[in-house]
Design a protein around this motif. Structure first.
Motif, short mmCIF file in Angstrom:
data_model
loop_
_atom_site.label_atom_id
_atom_site.label_comp_id
_atom_site.label_asym_id
_atom_site.label_seq_id
_atom_site.Cartn_x
_atom_site.Cartn_y
_atom_site.Cartn_z
N GLN A 212 14.67 -23.19 -13.43
CA GLN A 212 15.96 -22.66 -13.90
C GLN A 212 15.77 -21.83 -15.17
O GLN A 212 16.35 -20.75 -15.32
CB GLN A 212 16.92 -23.82 -14.17
N LEU A 216 16.43 -17.73 -15.88
CA LEU A 216 17.30 -17.24 -16.94
C LEU A 216 16.54 -16.38 -17.94
O LEU A 216 17.08 -15.41 -18.48
CB LEU A 216 17.99 -18.42 -17.64
N SER A 221 18.16 -13.88 -20.78
CA SER A 221 18.94 -14.82 -21.59
C SER A 221 18.12 -15.34 -22.76
O SER A 221 16.90 -15.52 -22.66
CB SER A 221 19.41 -16.00 -20.74
N GLU A 225 21.66 -19.29 -25.21
CA GLU A 225 22.46 -19.05 -24.01
C GLU A 225 21.99 -19.95 -22.86
O GLU A 225 22.81 -20.47 -22.10
CB GLU A 225 22.34 -17.58 -23.60
N ILE A 226 20.68 -20.14 -22.76
CA ILE A 226 20.14 -21.02 -21.71
C ILE A 226 20.60 -22.45 -21.95
O ILE A 226 21.00 -23.15 -21.00
CB ILE A 226 18.60 -20.94 -21.69
N LEU A 228 23.27 -23.51 -23.45
CA LEU A 228 24.70 -23.64 -23.12
C LEU A 228 24.91 -23.69 -21.61
O LEU A 228 25.71 -24.49 -21.12
CB LEU A 228 25.48 -22.47 -23.72
N GLN A 229 24.19 -22.87 -20.88
CA GLN A 229 24.37 -22.82 -19.43
C GLN A 229 23.85 -24.07 -18.74
O GLN A 229 24.42 -24.52 -17.74
CB GLN A 229 23.68 -21.58 -18.86
N LEU A 230 22.77 -24.65 -19.29
CA LEU A 230 22.18 -25.83 -18.67
C LEU A 230 22.70 -27.14 -19.27
O LEU A 230 22.30 -28.23 -18.83
CB LEU A 230 20.65 -25.78 -18.79
N ARG A 274 18.82 -18.52 -9.72
CA ARG A 274 19.77 -17.79 -10.55
C ARG A 274 21.12 -17.65 -9.85
O ARG A 274 22.18 -17.84 -10.45
CB ARG A 274 19.22 -16.40 -10.89
N LEU A 277 22.94 -20.90 -9.94
CA LEU A 277 23.51 -21.17 -11.26
C LEU A 277 24.79 -20.36 -11.46
O LEU A 277 25.76 -20.85 -12.06
CB LEU A 277 22.49 -20.83 -12.35
N MET A 278 24.80 -19.12 -10.97
CA MET A 278 25.98 -18.28 -11.11
C MET A 278 27.16 -18.84 -10.33
O MET A 278 28.31 -18.81 -10.79
CB MET A 278 25.66 -16.85 -10.64
N ALA A 281 28.63 -21.83 -12.19
CA ALA A 281 29.12 -21.62 -13.54
C ALA A 281 30.66 -21.61 -13.58
O ALA A 281 31.31 -21.21 -12.63
CB ALA A 281 28.60 -20.29 -14.06
#
Length: 281
Positions: A212, A216, A221, A225-226, A228-230, A274, A277-278, A281
């Motif tokens: 993952q 990113l 990224s 940012e990574i 926050l997303q994970l 990716r 993940l999108m 989100a």
């Protein structure tokens, strides 16, 4: 007051004072009044002359970069190419396109560009080449793994690169095309690539979380940012990165992004992750 501007070739002409920019051996412009008399070095009008002279010098020292239109449906590949070209002063990505409609719009509005697109992007390659040629632009085709270009297409494009092209080879191809040369390696057009054993081996060693992060990173990224997303902490991401660097043999983020896009098995797996993940989100 009328200000006339004309190029000055002879920088040693007697009417130019010692402080005149033309005395520095640079291209210069000279101002004249309406009557034709040489303008004085003093006053607001001469400031305009000096400004134009400095602008002209900068243009000579810093030529405009060749604008590039980058089309590809893989965000990871686009991000990697953008990172490579950002290091080159003579090449600038002016537009990124993820589909054909965006590409056609960019080709129409950004004339005289270098257009990079994959061989699988369109069903009718001749139609796209017609658009590119009508805009005064040049084309570079990204050859998919195992792709074979028709001879008629080969004769129309200015350059070809393989999907696994290295950064230096890509830049060399684009600069050749920008200079009006062709960079089509016919001997390699029908060569089937060997299995991506390196990519497969690395993929088998990476954990799901590390994959993952690789996806990113390749997208561009940053650690924050990574995280926050994970749903984790930035320090945790840094710890994962150290492990990823060890497993891939790279030393920084740019090398990791390039390593990813140059190894098909890893790039395809990262693209799937990716996209997942999108969606979540």
């Amino acid at each position: 007051m009328y200000v006339g501007i004309t190029p000055r070739v002879n920088a040693d002409a007697p009417e130019l004072g010692e402080e005149h920019p033309g005395r520095r051996g640079l291209p210069t412009f000279v101002g004249y009044t309406r009557s034709g008399a040489l303008m004085s070095d003093q006053g607001r009008e001469w400031q305009l002359v000096r400004a134009i002279q400095e602008w002209y010098r900068d243009c000579q020292e810093k030529p405009l970069a060749h604008q590039v239109i980058l089309a590809d449906n893989q965000a990871i590949f686009r991000a990697g190419v953008v990172r490579v070209l950002s290091q080159e002063r003579n090449l600038q990505v002016a537009a990124q396109c993820s589909d054909l409609e965006r590409l056609k719009e960019a080709v129409g509005s950004l004339r005289k560009s270098i257009v990079i697109y994959p061989s699988s992007f369109v069903a009718d390659a001749h139609e796209l080449l017609d658009w590119i040629e009508q805009a005064g632009s040049r084309s570079v085709v990204i050859l998919e793994h195992g792709a074979v270009l028709d001879d008629a297409i080969v004769h129309r494009v200015e350059g070809t690169v393989h999907r696994s092209v290295g950064g230096a080879q890509l830049v060399d191809c684009l600069l050749r095309v920008a200079a009006g040369q062709r960079s089509v390696q016919r001997a390699n057009l029908k060569t089937m690539p060997s299995p991506d054993r390196v990519g497969i081996n690395v993929l088998e060693r990476l954990t799901p979380k590390e994959l993952q992060i690789v996806a990113l990173i390749a997208e561009g990224s940053k650690n924050k940012e990574i995280a926050l997303q994970l749903g984790t902490k930035e320090q945790v991401v840094k710890n994962y990165l150290r492990s990823i660097y060890d497993k891939t043999g790279v030393s920084d983020r740019l090398e990791l992004a390039l390593f990813t896009i140059h190894h098909r098995a890893l790039a395809e797996a990262a693209e799937r992750v990716r996209e997942k993940l999108m969606r979540s989100a």
